[in-house]
Design a protein around this motif. Structure first.
Motif, PDB file in Angstrom:
ATOM      1  N   GLY A  36     -33.716 -13.206 -30.318  1.00  0.00           N
ATOM      2  CA  GLY A  36     -33.566 -14.648 -30.222  1.00  0.00           C
ATOM      3  C   GLY A  36     -32.137 -15.117 -30.373  1.00  0.00           C
ATOM      4  O   GLY A  36     -31.869 -16.101 -31.047  1.00  0.00           O
ATOM      5  N   ASN A  37     -31.221 -14.410 -29.722  1.00  0.00           N
ATOM      6  CA  ASN A  37     -29.819 -14.815 -29.817  1.00  0.00           C
ATOM      7  C   ASN A  37     -29.531 -15.961 -28.864  1.00  0.00           C
ATOM      8  O   ASN A  37     -29.860 -15.881 -27.684  1.00  0.00           O
ATOM      9  N   LEU A  38     -28.900 -17.002 -29.385  1.00  0.00           N
ATOM     10  CA  LEU A  38     -28.452 -18.103 -28.540  1.00  0.00           C
ATOM     11  C   LEU A  38     -26.932 -18.006 -28.517  1.00  0.00           C
ATOM     12  O   LEU A  38     -26.270 -18.458 -29.446  1.00  0.00           O
TER      13      LEU A  38
ATOM     14  N   GLU B 110     -54.331 -14.886 -12.825  1.00  0.00           N
ATOM     15  CA  GLU B 110     -53.204 -14.443 -12.024  1.00  0.00           C
ATOM     16  C   GLU B 110     -53.065 -15.307 -10.774  1.00  0.00           C
ATOM     17  O   GLU B 110     -54.055 -15.588 -10.096  1.00  0.00           O
ATOM     18  N   VAL B 111     -51.839 -15.704 -10.479  1.00  0.00           N
ATOM     19  CA  VAL B 111     -51.597 -16.433  -9.230  1.00  0.00           C
ATOM     20  C   VAL B 111     -51.564 -15.426  -8.093  1.00  0.00           C
ATOM     21  O   VAL B 111     -50.858 -14.414  -8.164  1.00  0.00           O
ATOM     22  N   VAL B 112     -52.356 -15.721  -7.053  1.00  0.00           N
ATOM     23  CA  VAL B 112     -52.435 -14.749  -5.947  1.00  0.00           C
ATOM     24  C   VAL B 112     -51.969 -15.330  -4.616  1.00  0.00           C
ATOM     25  O   VAL B 112     -51.881 -14.604  -3.628  1.00  0.00           O
TER      26      VAL B 112
ATOM     27  N   VAL C  91     -49.955 -21.750 -15.427  1.00  0.00           N
ATOM     28  CA  VAL C  91     -50.875 -20.642 -15.200  1.00  0.00           C
ATOM     29  C   VAL C  91     -50.185 -19.347 -15.595  1.00  0.00           C
ATOM     30  O   VAL C  91     -49.037 -19.107 -15.203  1.00  0.00           O
ATOM     31  N   ASP C  92     -50.859 -18.527 -16.380  1.00  0.00           N
ATOM     32  CA  ASP C  92     -50.288 -17.221 -16.701  1.00  0.00           C
ATOM     33  C   ASP C  92     -51.347 -16.152 -16.510  1.00  0.00           C
ATOM     34  O   ASP C  92     -52.506 -16.351 -16.862  1.00  0.00           O
ATOM     35  N   ARG C  93     -50.952 -15.028 -15.991  1.00  0.00           N
ATOM     36  CA  ARG C  93     -51.945 -13.966 -15.769  1.00  0.00           C
ATOM     37  C   ARG C  93     -52.301 -13.271 -17.084  1.00  0.00           C
ATOM     38  O   ARG C  93     -53.307 -12.579 -17.174  1.00  0.00           O
TER      39      ARG C  93
ATOM     40  N   HIS D 104     -32.872 -15.329 -15.879  1.00  0.00           N
ATOM     41  CA  HIS D 104     -31.945 -15.558 -16.997  1.00  0.00           C
ATOM     42  C   HIS D 104     -31.489 -14.278 -17.674  1.00  0.00           C
ATOM     43  O   HIS D 104     -30.773 -14.310 -18.659  1.00  0.00           O
ATOM     44  N   GLU D 105     -31.942 -13.169 -17.188  1.00  0.00           N
ATOM     45  CA  GLU D 105     -31.587 -11.865 -17.743  1.00  0.00           C
ATOM     46  C   GLU D 105     -31.681 -11.890 -19.270  1.00  0.00           C
ATOM     47  O   GLU D 105     -32.746 -12.181 -19.801  1.00  0.00           O
ATOM     48  N   GLY D 106     -30.580 -11.597 -19.953  1.00  0.00           N
ATOM     49  CA  GLY D 106     -30.641 -11.475 -21.408  1.00  0.00           C
ATOM     50  C   GLY D 106     -30.364 -12.774 -22.130  1.00  0.00           C
ATOM     51  O   GLY D 106     -30.002 -12.758 -23.316  1.00  0.00           O
ATOM     52  N   ALA D 107     -30.538 -13.899 -21.457  1.00  0.00           N
ATOM     53  CA  ALA D 107     -30.180 -15.174 -22.085  1.00  0.00           C
ATOM     54  C   ALA D 107     -31.256 -16.231 -21.921  1.00  0.00           C
ATOM     55  O   ALA D 107     -31.016 -17.413 -22.162  1.00  0.00           O
ATOM     56  N   GLY D 108     -32.436 -15.816 -21.505  1.00  0.00           N
ATOM     57  CA  GLY D 108     -33.475 -16.790 -21.178  1.00  0.00           C
ATOM     58  C   GLY D 108     -33.984 -17.574 -22.364  1.00  0.00           C
ATOM     59  O   GLY D 108     -34.442 -18.705 -22.214  1.00  0.00           O
ATOM     60  N   ILE D 109     -33.919 -16.992 -23.546  1.00  0.00           N
ATOM     61  CA  ILE D 109     -34.366 -17.732 -24.727  1.00  0.00           C
ATOM     62  C   ILE D 109     -33.386 -18.884 -24.964  1.00  0.00           C
ATOM     63  O   ILE D 109     -33.782 -20.043 -25.077  1.00  0.00           O
ATOM     64  N   GLY D 110     -32.120 -18.510 -24.996  1.00  0.00           N
ATOM     65  CA  GLY D 110     -31.103 -19.521 -25.248  1.00  0.00           C
ATOM     66  C   GLY D 110     -31.070 -20.598 -24.185  1.00  0.00           C
ATOM     67  O   GLY D 110     -30.886 -21.774 -24.488  1.00  0.00           O
ATOM     68  N   LEU D 111     -31.248 -20.192 -22.929  1.00  0.00           N
ATOM     69  CA  LEU D 111     -31.066 -21.139 -21.830  1.00  0.00           C
ATOM     70  C   LEU D 111     -32.339 -21.868 -21.431  1.00  0.00           C
ATOM     71  O   LEU D 111     -32.308 -22.723 -20.539  1.00  0.00           O
TER      72      LEU D 111
ATOM     73  N   ALA E  23     -45.135 -12.113 -22.909  1.00  0.00           N
ATOM     74  CA  ALA E  23     -44.428 -11.150 -22.053  1.00  0.00           C
ATOM     75  C   ALA E  23     -42.981 -11.035 -22.519  1.00  0.00           C
ATOM     76  O   ALA E  23     -42.736 -10.829 -23.707  1.00  0.00           O
ATOM     77  N   THR E  24     -42.034 -11.197 -21.614  1.00  0.00           N
ATOM     78  CA  THR E  24     -40.625 -10.981 -21.961  1.00  0.00           C
ATOM     79  C   THR E  24     -40.195 -11.813 -23.165  1.00  0.00           C
ATOM     80  O   THR E  24     -39.439 -11.346 -24.015  1.00  0.00           O
ATOM     81  N   SER E  25     -40.688 -13.034 -23.236  1.00  0.00           N
ATOM     82  CA  SER E  25     -40.263 -13.913 -24.326  1.00  0.00           C
ATOM     83  C   SER E  25     -40.730 -13.404 -25.686  1.00  0.00           C
ATOM     84  O   SER E  25     -40.269 -13.890 -26.719  1.00  0.00           O
ATOM     85  N   ALA E  26     -41.641 -12.431 -25.696  1.00  0.00           N
ATOM     86  CA  ALA E  26     -42.089 -11.845 -26.954  1.00  0.00           C
ATOM     87  C   ALA E  26     -41.568 -10.410 -27.111  1.00  0.00           C
ATOM     88  O   ALA E  26     -42.039  -9.672 -27.960  1.00  0.00           O
TER      89      ALA E  26
ATOM     90  N   ILE F 101     -41.078 -18.573 -22.190  1.00  0.00           N
ATOM     91  CA  ILE F 101     -40.295 -19.683 -22.745  1.00  0.00           C
ATOM     92  C   ILE F 101     -39.745 -20.588 -21.653  1.00  0.00           C
ATOM     93  O   ILE F 101     -39.666 -21.807 -21.827  1.00  0.00           O
ATOM     94  N   VAL F 102     -39.433 -20.009 -20.492  1.00  0.00           N
ATOM     95  CA  VAL F 102     -38.858 -20.830 -19.423  1.00  0.00           C
ATOM     96  C   VAL F 102     -39.934 -21.728 -18.819  1.00  0.00           C
ATOM     97  O   VAL F 102     -39.729 -22.938 -18.649  1.00  0.00           O
ATOM     98  N   GLY F 103     -41.105 -21.150 -18.524  1.00  0.00           N
ATOM     99  CA  GLY F 103     -42.201 -21.963 -17.996  1.00  0.00           C
ATOM    100  C   GLY F 103     -42.598 -23.051 -18.980  1.00  0.00           C
ATOM    101  O   GLY F 103     -42.878 -24.201 -18.597  1.00  0.00           O
TER     102      GLY F 103
END
Ligand SMILES: Cc1cc2nc3c(=O)[nH]c(=O)nc-3n(C[C@H](O)[C@H](O)[C@H](O)COP(=O)(O)OP(=O)(O)OC[C@H]3O[C@@H](n4cnc5c(N)ncnc54)[C@H](O)[C@@H]3O)c2cc1C
Ligand SMILES: Cc1cc2nc3c(=O)[nH]c(=O)nc-3n(C[C@H](O)[C@H](O)[C@H](O)COP(=O)(O)OP(=O)(O)OC[C@H]3O[C@@H](n4cnc5c(N)ncnc54)[C@H](O)[C@@H]3O)c2cc1C
Lengths: 464, 103, 394
Positions: free
Chosen positions: C46-48, C177-179, C31-33, C347-354, C39-42, C12-14
């Motif tokens: 979804g708490n904001l 994958e970015v190498v 680019v995503d591997r 963003h730890e536990g807030a990356g969706i919201g932020l 990944a984390t976003s799934a 979500i951040v990218g």
């Protein structure tokens, strides 16, 4: 003394438990059901004894022998394995009591060796109307006939693919239903390719050949039409099944326009093959092969040290394969060598599994009998059109995302019913972990209160 | 319609079954000891009891506890697979309707 | 292939960064591997939230996000049309409760501090709390209502941002994958993936919990580490939880660096009819093996809030790795030691919201526009991060 834990008391698990016991191990045998025998020897419960129950079964004597040989084996029925942990060795978490009840007794096992024998369930491809009441998996018709003496309908159609359709038709008939037809999707050419080049091998796969010949005779005798290259492509009815539409299929299983026929029926029993129950092997860390079965060597060893697998989770080979594999797995898990004769028989039964697949395996063209409003995921009622739309809108083939944008596979059955179908319809690549629907860390629902209960979670098995 | 093989004429020669009673949505229904709750319903020709979110009816589909189509509330506990749960005399079954709003 | 900016990571951040950059006219490749949005976003919820954040830069960012999401959600819905799955944005509000006597006062004090910082806060009597949440444990000792708290469906949100980014011209390369980087002296000239080189002078690392590893592969040093979290999903039920309801320990768990298991309860119902119960926090590397004791803890906490859930079946447990930075602030900005290398992560536990405001903040810095919020507290050069950077790596 080596402690062998066997999960699943079908043909594979039973024979594994007996073999492990014979080899001198301490054995615990678990099954979530309240009886032994698994799917193949599903039978009436002790509250409903019958003098001639063997009539409903093949190889009942073998079952009796196995049951009788369990002396010394700790048998725990109504034992639902709901999780396997691998953090600190293997820990098998079990709830014991009536199905889905809250407050069941919790036990955790940490065995020296584990035999996984959780079997398979039938796979039914969706078709318009398959979510109407009156449509059953073929396995349901079989299980209810054998285990309840219930016929799921009066006028039944049996359809799908594979040799399993024949015993289902027979059981339905024996339970009083009129089977108006058995429709096998495979065409004669595919059957010939799968079965005929080496028929002696088929017969060599122990009783199975004879058993199938018996069904063929039975059907001729009872005049149940057995149609090749034909499928049920729709179930119709107002609120429940009243009729089915069948059609002839091309070699790729796409229906041939103009060949549709409507048949009145109040029950439709459909199975297109079997899906192995892989959640426990995956939780244990076992490698799954490209064929989507647990990968095992000739000794039934999985990729995980001290974990063995046998029966339908390693390939759909029928009861004889399950019995042989179970004996090998049980002996090896107990640290004993497998019998040479069993290792030899295993070659024949493996061949049998390959033949079933060659003859009856699902062909891609089946998707052309779907309509946009055909429900694919039964739990969340996601239809084919919306599923494709979600994939197109997000330009996504990966299931991790697609499940969450379409809701297909998110429901209470956790994609057990639709998973393989959704994978196929969306072009997911099951070789990628995020694209398979087989991973289910919770192998069964558990009520929150039981999950929170400390007894469930801490101590290792103290029963030594 | 589903039906049970009458024990008197079943060629496997069952012993005379022992009856039990359960209630389903308040209606008392007779069954046999050893039947699953789904078995009790199917023996009476009842093939559907759950209502989905979309208002469709469901009963048994897989018959072996995999599909969860047949779930109902038994003795106050929701989501019990009726094809797996043996009926006990006096069981109270409430069918589940996912179209219902919160109570 | 060439691009003005290469974004590493299609979470979500990218996605938010790529969208913001492309909308200024830059050409962007993501680019995503793995697969996008997988990944984390799934693997979270979804708490904001504003309710879990203490006064300071993260709360400022969260308040900005709280104002921003309704517009973002509406403009995405507008742009993508009714054929796109619903983001399920719902400003349903949060109710934070204390379940112990000792917990009551700290919760009230915390809320008062937030109120002073501009958060909408309403103290509730237990009776008022029960009228908002009739099935709440009557034994609660304090309760605070946060009307600004919202929720959405994080995977749909990520896909919507990606879809919108694509419409703005962004190319998304999956399973690459970015190498490494290609440099000309100090200057970045490209990004190497396992199969090709993409010419670019600006690279944004938005690789979630793997951002530390990706930075290392690029020759930089960033202290982003994984923090495991598990979530439980119940069977569908008639709605009995109406807000986002948390126990007051949530705040404590967020701020602690203790590797031991911490859990705090967040209970929320979803439009699908299930209830989500989160979550745990553990520093155990990228170890994703199931731990039954963790699930038990999460379950136990939820029961303290809603005893009725005891009889509810849990049908699924899932989890992910929060991208965690030792000073608990996202990292959004350019690495002063590596011109052209940018970060949007941690963003730890807030990356969706932020995510949305992060994309804008990164974009403003990268394009030299006016940021909506002071970027200094989030930049990699901030003092609180210095101690965690190994000097030599630069
Ligand atoms: C409904 C049904 C009916 C069938 N009937 C026939 C038939 O009549 N003739 C035929 O040739 N083939 C039949 N088959 C095919 C059948 O799968 C095999 O012939 C044979 O039963 C396979 O043996 P198995 O030991 O591998 O697995 P199964 O017989 O399936 O045994 C697996 C056992 O594992 C238990 N189990 C699974 N998961 C767990 C868990 N998490 N915790 C505890 N226990 C668990 C199950 O309760 C089951 O008893 C049927 C299949 C199905 C699904
Ligand atoms: C249990 C749990 C609950 C949560 N609950 C919430 C919540 O309620 N609200 C909230 O706001 N946040 C929540 N979060 C946090 C939130 O999920 C994350 O902060 C957010 O998803 C991070 O997004 P991201 O885009 O940075 O990372 P990701 O989504 O992980 O995306 C990073 C991408 O980078 C890719 N990548 C990695 N290495 C490479 C490489 N070498 N080359 C190319 N690509 C690479 C990965 O494949 C991945 O797709 C929760 C997290 C967890 C684990």
């Amino acid at each position: 003394m080596t402690h062998v834990l066997v999960i699943g008391a079908g043909p594979a698990g039973l024979s594994a438990a007996v073999a492990a016991g014979d080899a001198g191990a301490r054995v615990t045998l678990l099954d979530s059901g309240d009886g032994l025998g698994g799917q193949y020897w599903r039978h009436l419960p002790p509250q409903r004894p019958a003098q001639r129950e063997a009539r409903l079964h093949h190889g009942w004597a073998a079952f009796d022998r196995l049951r009788g040989s369990l002396v010394g084996v700790e048998v725990v029925t109504e034992a639902q394995v709901w999780a396997i942990e691998t953090v600190d060795g293997i820990a098998v978490h079990v709830l014991i009591g009536p199905a889905d009840a809250g407050g069941r007794a919790a036990r955790t096992f940490a065995p020296d060796a584990l035999v996984l024998a959780t079997g398979a369930h039938d796979r039914t491809l969706p078709f318009p109307g398959w979510n109407l009441p009156g449509v059953f998996s073929a396995g349901a018709a079989q299980a209810l006939a054998k285990g309840e003496r219930v016929a799921v309908g009066r006028r039944a159609v049996v359809a799908g693919a594979g040799p399993f359709l024949l015993p289902v038709a027979q059981s339905l008939t024996a339970a009083g239903a009129h089977v108006v037809g058995v429709y096998e999707a495979a065409r004669p050419a595919a059957l010939a390719r799968g079965w005929l080049p080496r028929p002696w091998r088929l017969l060599g796969a122990a009783r199975k050949g004879g058993e199938l010949a018996g069904y063929a005779a039975h059907h001729l005798g009872r005049r149940v039409p057995y149609r090749l290259g034909r499928a049920v492509i729709e179930a119709r009815g107002d609120g429940r099944v009243e009729a089915v539409v069948t059609a002839r299929l091309n070699a790729d299983w796409s229906p041939i326009p103009g060949t549709e026929r409507t048949v009145a029926a109040d029950a439709v029993c459909v199975s297109h093959g079997f899906t192995p129950r892989l959640e426990l092997p995956i939780a244990a860390g076992c490698r799954i092969g490209p064929d989507r079965f647990v990968a095992v060597d000739a000794d039934q060893r999985t990729s995980v040290e001290s974990v063995y697998a046998a029966g339908e989770i390693t390939g759909i080979g029928g009861v004889d394969a399950a019995l042989v594999e179970g004996r090998i797995a049980g002996a090896r898990a107990a640290g004993a060598p497998a019998a040479a004769a069993d290792l030899k028989r295993r070659t024949a039964t493996t061949d049998f599994a390959r033949r079933i697949d060659a003859a009856h395996g699902i062909r891609r063209g089946w998707t052309s009998w779907l309509r946009d409003d055909t429900v694919v995921c039964r739990c969340e009622e996601v239809a084919y059109g919306p599923l494709r739309d979600a994939a197109a809108a997000t330009d996504q083939a990966s299931l991790r995302s697609l499940k969450l944008t379409s809701r297909a596979g998110l429901g209470i059955c956790q994609a057990r019913m639709c998973g393989r179908t959704v994978e196929e319809l969306t072009g997911a690549d099951p070789a990628r972990a995020e694209d398979t629907t087989d991973r289910r860390p919770l192998a069964a629902p558990i009520r929150l209160g039981d999950l929170a209960a400390p007894a469930t979670t801490c101590g290792k098995d103290t029963h030594v | 319609m589903s039906a049970i093989v009458p024990w008197e004429t079943d060629p496997i020669r069952p012993d005379e079954p022992k009856p039990l009673r359960i209630t389903v949505d308040g209606t008392s229904i007779e069954g046999l000891q050893g039947q699953s709750i789904a078995g009790v319903l199917l023996a009476h020709g009842i093939t559907e009891w759950r209502t989905t979110t979309a208002g469709r009816r469901r009963g048994v589909f897989c018959g072996i506890g995999v599909c969860f189509d047949c779930i109902a509330t038994v003795n106050g506990e929701s989501d019990v697979r009726l094809c797996l749960r043996r009926a006990n005399d006096g069981d109270t079954v409430a069918t589940q309707d996912d179209t219902r709003e919160a109570q | 292939m060439n691009a003005d900016v290469v974004v590493i990571g299609a979470g979500i951040v990218g996605a938010a960064c790529a969208r913001a950059l492309a909308r200024t006219g830059l050409s962007v490749v993501v680019v995503d591997r793995g697969a996008p949005a997988s990944a984390t976003s799934a693997r979270g919820e979804g708490n904001l939230l504003v309710s879990d954040k203490a006064p300071g830069p993260e709360l400022d960012l969260a308040m900005l996000a709280a104002d921003h999401w309704p517009h973002l959600a509406a403009s995405l819905a507008d742009e993508l049309g009714p054929g796109f799955p619903d983001i399920e944005y719902d400003r349903k509000g949060g109710v934070v409760v204390a379940t112990t006597e000792e917990g009551a006062e700290p919760l009230r004090a915390f809320a008062n501090g937030q109120a002073a910082a501009g958060v909408e806060v309403a103290h509730l009597t237990p009776g008022e709390a029960r009228s908002l949440e009739p099935h709440l444990n009557p034994a609660i000792t304090a309760a605070v209502h946060y009307p600004q708290d919202a929720q959405l469906q994080p995977v749909v949100a990520t896909e919507a941002l990606l879809a919108s980014a694509r419409r703005a011209g962004v190319r998304v390369l999956a399973h690459q994958e970015v190498v490494g980087l290609v440099r000309d002296g100090e200057r970045i000239t490209g990004v190497r993936t396992a199969s090709e080189t993409i010419g670019t002078s600006a690279v944004v690392v938005a690789a979630g919990p793997w951002s530390g590893e990706v930075a290392a592969v690029l020759g930089a040093d960033l202290p982003v580490r994984p923090r495991r979290g598990m979530v439980l999903v119940t069977a569908r039920m008639a709605q009995r939880v109406f807000h986002k309801v948390y126990d007051g320990d949530y705040f404590g768990a967020t701020q602690s660096a203790d590797a031991d298991l911490q859990t705090s309860s967040v209970v929320e119902s979803t439009p699908g009819g299930t209830v989500l119960i989160g979550s745990s926090r553990q520093q155990i590397g990228f170890d994703d093996r199931l731990r039954v004791n963790v699930l038990a803890e999460v379950a136990g906490r939820a029961l303290r809030l809603f005893p009725f859930l005891a009889g509810t079946p849990v049908i699924r447990a899932y989890g992910g790795f929060r991208p965690y930075v030792p000073d608990h602030l996202p990292v959004v900005g350019e690495d002063p030691r590596h011109p052209g290398l940018w970060y949007a992560t941690g963003h730890e536990g807030a990356g969706i919201g932020l995510a949305g405001v992060t994309g804008d903040l990164l974009c403003a810095q990268l394009t030299g526009a006016d940021p909506a919020i002071d970027p200094a507290p989030f930049q990699p050069s901030r003092p609180s991060l210095a101690a965690h950077l190994t000097g030599g790596a630069a």
